[in-house]
Design a protein around this motif. Structure first.
Motif, PDB file in Angstrom:
ATOM      1  N   GLY A 183       0.815  -1.209   0.000  1.00 27.57           N
ATOM      2  CA  GLY A 183       0.000   0.000   0.000  1.00 27.57           C
ATOM      3  C   GLY A 183       0.850   1.261   0.000  1.00 27.57           C
ATOM      4  O   GLY A 183       0.568   2.220  -0.733  1.00 27.57           O
ATOM      5  N   GLU A 184       1.918   1.265   0.804  1.00 20.71           N
ATOM      6  CA  GLU A 184       2.805   2.424   0.855  1.00 20.71           C
ATOM      7  C   GLU A 184       3.563   2.595  -0.456  1.00 20.71           C
ATOM      8  O   GLU A 184       3.789   3.728  -0.906  1.00 20.71           O
ATOM      9  N   LYS A 185       3.949   1.491  -1.085  1.00 25.12           N
ATOM     10  CA  LYS A 185       4.655   1.575  -2.359  1.00 25.12           C
ATOM     11  C   LYS A 185       3.733   2.105  -3.468  1.00 25.12           C
ATOM     12  O   LYS A 185       4.170   2.868  -4.339  1.00 25.12           O
ATOM     13  N   ARG A 189       4.964   5.302  -5.400  1.00 27.47           N
ATOM     14  CA  ARG A 189       5.416   5.120  -6.775  1.00 27.47           C
ATOM     15  C   ARG A 189       4.291   4.849  -7.769  1.00 27.47           C
ATOM     16  O   ARG A 189       4.521   4.832  -8.977  1.00 27.47           O
ATOM     17  N   GLY A 190       3.091   4.606  -7.241  1.00 30.69           N
ATOM     18  CA  GLY A 190       1.954   4.348  -8.115  1.00 30.69           C
ATOM     19  C   GLY A 190       1.024   5.543  -8.186  1.00 30.69           C
ATOM     20  O   GLY A 190       1.434   6.691  -8.029  1.00 30.69           O
ATOM     21  N   ILE A 191      -0.254   5.280  -8.399  1.00 38.04           N
ATOM     22  CA  ILE A 191      -1.258   6.329  -8.522  1.00 38.04           C
ATOM     23  C   ILE A 191      -2.313   6.131  -7.448  1.00 38.04           C
ATOM     24  O   ILE A 191      -2.727   5.012  -7.160  1.00 38.04           O
ATOM     25  N   GLY A 192      -2.718   7.195  -6.791  1.00 38.68           N
ATOM     26  CA  GLY A 192      -3.745   7.115  -5.761  1.00 38.68           C
ATOM     27  C   GLY A 192      -3.187   6.758  -4.395  1.00 38.68           C
ATOM     28  O   GLY A 192      -1.985   6.577  -4.216  1.00 38.68           O
ATOM     29  N   ASN A 193      -4.093   6.654  -3.418  1.00 41.14           N
ATOM     30  CA  ASN A 193      -3.725   6.250  -2.063  1.00 41.14           C
ATOM     31  C   ASN A 193      -3.700   4.726  -2.003  1.00 41.14           C
ATOM     32  O   ASN A 193      -4.728   4.068  -2.170  1.00 41.14           O
TER      33      ASN A 193
END
Length: 455
Positions: A183-185, A189-193
């Motif tokens: 979730g933190e990654k 580094r991704g999109i959104g929470n």
């Protein structure tokens, strides 16, 4: 449709956004794969079959937990606890921040303080997991025993031994920590929470099966199923309105400027108008989560009543049934109370008034300082009441939909925590994608390139 396809092409043409979407998709695939990996020593097919025979396993708080974990809870997966211990730890840390001076100091320390609070939340998550993991294993045994005639059919090894409890506890804790890390990654580094997206994906995992079941039991040639889909779309629209609705409080900032030559300087005042957006539903889904946690107590109290046929036991059974009117009335009352409570502790009107005064901002017709704080508190109270009533309507809609003949699995998507989380996460993700598109001079996913607020 042509415009939508062009928007997808625009999204894919932005390298940074494309990489973020691929990273997000990669972690979601891993998360869904992990939800199907069973704990060592468990026959997952037999566990699924036995738990499917229990209607109670799909109701109340257990049904909510199973929904949040994408079915991992009922599959005895290595990710059975999911991200919920982290959510619980975050809530505890947030509430403790109101009373613990050390946490209050960290909240004001900027980046370094937030990092320490995050670290505290992680350690508290592990502590909660160490309590919840053995409790989950015990609950699993309790649920399977009456239906399997013993543990042999569902367990490959004796579930009460040291060699099952300890390794399974370690694996469940590790699974939650790994989910938290994913979730933190995704957030970094991704999109959104990332945490919210993992919860949303877990909830959406049950939607296809619910739609298929509703279609199969429809005996009206698809007419009832079509009406159910239309009703679901209307409810989603109402949730979007509830999530986006704000009350704009006008604010005027006064600034001074020196004009003219050095010999003839004069002071002029200029005003800049702005507004404070106070959300109608400032508490989000937290009141429903708190209320559901309390509504789980009657199911626990049933076991302490000596006579299962007594009026007290029957009352607890009615209250524990999420589709009964007794449950809906008490649930609605708790939601209203928790909405006011959570809004009061999360919206610091005194701090907002002090910040306005410090920055030279005033609300027209209201004196700075205490009068401004009282005015903001009064406005917040007035919009919180209709917001809480709207939240109650959304929360009890599953029971209403089930009353009108909607299949139980699909009825759960007609409101409550699940739908509000899905709507909030999707809107937040769309807003982030829109930001990338607009920065690269493309049209956004929405007509205006940004989400509109409903006044």
């Amino acid at each position: 449709m042509k415009g939508f396809i062009q928007t997808i092409k625009n999204i894919w043409s932005i390298k940074e956004l494309r990489e973020k979407l691929m990273i997000t998709f990669f972690f979601l695939v891993i998360y869904r794969f992990g939800s199907y990996v069973p704990l060592p020593g468990i026959d997952v097919n037999e566990v699924t079959r036995l738990l499917a025979a229990q209607a109670d396993s799909q109701q109340g708080l257990l049904g909510l937990l199973n929904s949040f974990t994408g079915g991992s809870f009922n599959r005895a997966s290595i990710l059975a606890l999911g991200i919920m211990p982290y959510i619980s730890a975050s809530i505890v840390v947030q509430l403790m921040g109101l009373a613990v001076p050390y946490l209050q100091k960290l909240q004001k320390d900027g980046d370094s303080g937030r990092k320490k609070i995050t670290q505290i939340t992680r350690w508290l998550t592990i502590a909660i997991c160490l309590v919840q993991a053995p409790a989950y294993l015990t609950l699993l045994q309790t649920q399977l025993l009456p239906y399997s005639g013993g543990f042999a059919s569902a367990y490959l090894i004796d579930p009460g031994t040291f060699w099952f409890i300890v390794p399974s506890t370690i694996i469940l804790v590790t699974g939650t920590v790994f989910t938290m890390w994913m979730g933190e990654k995704i957030t970094d580094r991704g999109i959104g929470n990332g945490i919210s997206i993992l919860i949303m994906v877990g909830i959406l995992a049950d939607l296809p099966r619910a739609l298929i079941n509703a279609f199969e039991i429809d005996q009206t040639g698809g007419i009832m199923f079509l009406l159910e889909i239309i009703g679901l779309l209307v409810v989603i629209l109402l949730c979007v309105m509830l999530t986006q609705a704000v009350r704009k409080v006008p604010v005027q900032y006064v600034r001074r400027a020196q004009v003219g030559s050095s010999s003839y300087m004069r002071s002029m005042t200029d005003s800049v108008r702005s507004y404070i957006p106070l959300k109608v539903n400032a508490s989000g889904v937290m009141p429903i989560i708190f209320a559901q946690a309390i509504m789980f107590l009657p199911a626990t109290l049933i076991g302490f009543v000596s006579d299962p046929n007594s009026s007290l036991s029957l009352f607890f059974q009615k209250v524990a049934d999420p589709f009964s009117w007794q449950h809906s009335v008490i649930f609605a009352f708790l939601i209203i109370i928790f909405t006011f409570f959570y809004t009061a502790i999360t919206i610091p009107v005194n701090q907002m008034a002090d910040d306005l005064k410090r920055n030279g901002g005033i609300i027209p017709g209201i004196k700075p300082g205490k009068d401004t704080a009282d005015f903001l508190d009064d406005v917040l109270s007035k919009i919180t009441l209709p917001g809480s009533l709207f939240l109650v309507v959304i929360a009890v809609l599953p029971a209403v939909a089930h009353l009108f003949g909607v299949d139980q699995g699909l009825a759960m998507f007609y409101g409550g925590t699940s739908l509000l989380i899905m709507v909030a996460v999707i809107l937040d993700t769309i807003q982030q994608i829109n930001t990338y598109l607009l920065n690269h001079h493309y049209d956004g996913l929405m007509t205006t390139g940004r989400s509109k607020n409903v006044a």
